[in-house]
Motif scaffolding. Sequence first.
Motif, mmCIF file in Angstrom:
data_model
loop_
_atom_site.group_PDB
_atom_site.id
_atom_site.type_symbol
_atom_site.label_atom_id
_atom_site.label_comp_id
_atom_site.label_asym_id
_atom_site.label_seq_id
_atom_site.Cartn_x
_atom_site.Cartn_y
_atom_site.Cartn_z
ATOM 1 N N UNK A 154 0.831 -1.202 0.000
ATOM 2 C CA UNK A 154 0.000 0.000 0.000
ATOM 3 C C UNK A 154 0.870 1.259 0.000
ATOM 4 N N UNK A 155 1.947 1.264 0.806
ATOM 5 C CA UNK A 155 2.835 2.425 0.838
ATOM 6 C C UNK A 155 3.586 2.584 -0.486
ATOM 7 N N UNK A 156 3.982 1.480 -1.086
ATOM 8 C CA UNK A 156 4.641 1.514 -2.388
ATOM 9 C C UNK A 156 3.689 2.074 -3.438
ATOM 10 N N UNK A 157 2.448 1.643 -3.399
ATOM 11 C CA UNK A 157 1.425 2.150 -4.330
ATOM 12 C C UNK A 157 1.215 3.650 -4.125
ATOM 13 N N UNK A 158 1.222 4.072 -2.872
ATOM 14 C CA UNK A 158 1.049 5.489 -2.562
ATOM 15 C C UNK A 158 2.226 6.301 -3.085
ATOM 16 N N UNK A 163 4.651 10.080 -7.220
ATOM 17 C CA UNK A 163 5.725 10.332 -8.187
ATOM 18 C C UNK A 163 5.280 10.143 -9.624
ATOM 19 N N UNK A 164 4.023 9.747 -9.798
ATOM 20 C CA UNK A 164 3.493 9.455 -11.137
ATOM 21 C C UNK A 164 4.316 8.344 -11.806
ATOM 22 N N UNK A 205 -3.189 12.710 -5.668
ATOM 23 C CA UNK A 205 -3.898 12.199 -6.846
ATOM 24 C C UNK A 205 -4.707 10.957 -6.510
ATOM 25 N N UNK A 206 -5.838 10.824 -7.162
ATOM 26 C CA UNK A 206 -6.717 9.696 -6.882
ATOM 27 C C UNK A 206 -6.277 8.461 -7.663
ATOM 28 N N UNK A 207 -6.765 7.312 -7.210
ATOM 29 C CA UNK A 207 -6.445 6.070 -7.897
ATOM 30 C C UNK A 207 -7.047 6.059 -9.293
ATOM 31 N N UNK A 208 -6.323 5.478 -10.233
ATOM 32 C CA UNK A 208 -6.841 5.322 -11.594
ATOM 33 C C UNK A 208 -7.987 4.295 -11.588
ATOM 34 N N UNK A 209 -8.938 4.420 -12.517
ATOM 35 C CA UNK A 209 -10.095 3.504 -12.542
ATOM 36 C C UNK A 209 -9.707 2.034 -12.675
#
Length: 377
Positions: A154-158, A163-164, A205-209
Amino acid sequence: MSERRLWLVALAVVAMAATGAVLQTWLVADDRIPFSSDQAVVGLMAMHILAGNGHPVFYFGATYGGSFEAHLLAVVFALVGPSIEAYRATMAGLTWLVIAGVTALTWRWFGRRAGMTALAYLCVPPFFFLYKGLTSDGANDSVQLAGIGTNAAAMWRDDALERHGSEWLPALLLGGLAGFGLWITPVCLPVSAAAFAWLIVRRAPRLAPWTVPVMAAGALVGGFPWWVWNLRHGWASLKAPEMVSATVPSALRNLAVLAKDAFAVLTGIGEPHQGILLAVPFRFAWLAMIVAVVGLLLPAARATWKGERRPRLLFLSLGVLCVAAAFSSRFSAVEPRYLVAFYVLVPPLLGIGVAAYSRGRYAVLPLAACLAVVFTV
């Protein structure tokens, strides 16, 4: 970091690891770590697998409790032969994986001082950590490893969102580890749910769909044995005793004893199966531990209040875990096995506190007092 400091850090890590190894060896040699029928069943499952009699999905006689540790033990038995010593060595290896995982997660996202604190806490831990880790009973080590993995993913995803960068791999990993945890035991669900909620409920930024389908695909792969078995058996795992909810009055009573007996056992004040009633080292030990732990958690709480997301994930996971445990009809405060993920979530938070206090000129004495209570009580 200078070469000299690097050597000092390496020496400290080796010293703490050696201390932890000596402590674990002594506890096993002195028969303070039990060997029970629960562990014997895991050994029998491993021998069943080795004999070519099939691959049980769950613990014998249950519709929950994934057989990951039994399959791992089968590999060890194939290499060195079946014995209690081989079982002990395997569980010790898993316990060291937990220690290394918590240390790495804390070091990576909260810094060197926090990581060293987490390592020290788990190398000289409350007895319940080793009582459950060195026995595991087929699931406890796996629960902690799944908790480390879901929080790290989860932290890696964040990080990737900020960082896009590439986002699909951590999303897939998070789903896969959540699925693995579902197979192991429903006890993993609170930490996984908190990780998903923490990622989804964010401003920008929000999560992509596409993120949710990718995480769902990971959950299908990670929990593949669970999904296939339940499709064939009418979703019997959803009717498991672990899934039965307590009434609201019972849950409120559980929360009250959780704050006393479960906290005492988890932090080393009370004995497993006895809670705070026996072996309290000195009068007001429970109150002293409460004050010390709260004091060390204050910097992480302050950082969360100021908007830092990563400590918030740990606090959210801890809160959801405690509430879920209280609502379980099988929760026992004096043997709080549903809360073993405590040792994944709390050491990083304590590390944040130690790192924050150690940078302040006037915080050395309060820090020393808190650490003295936590490590000696």
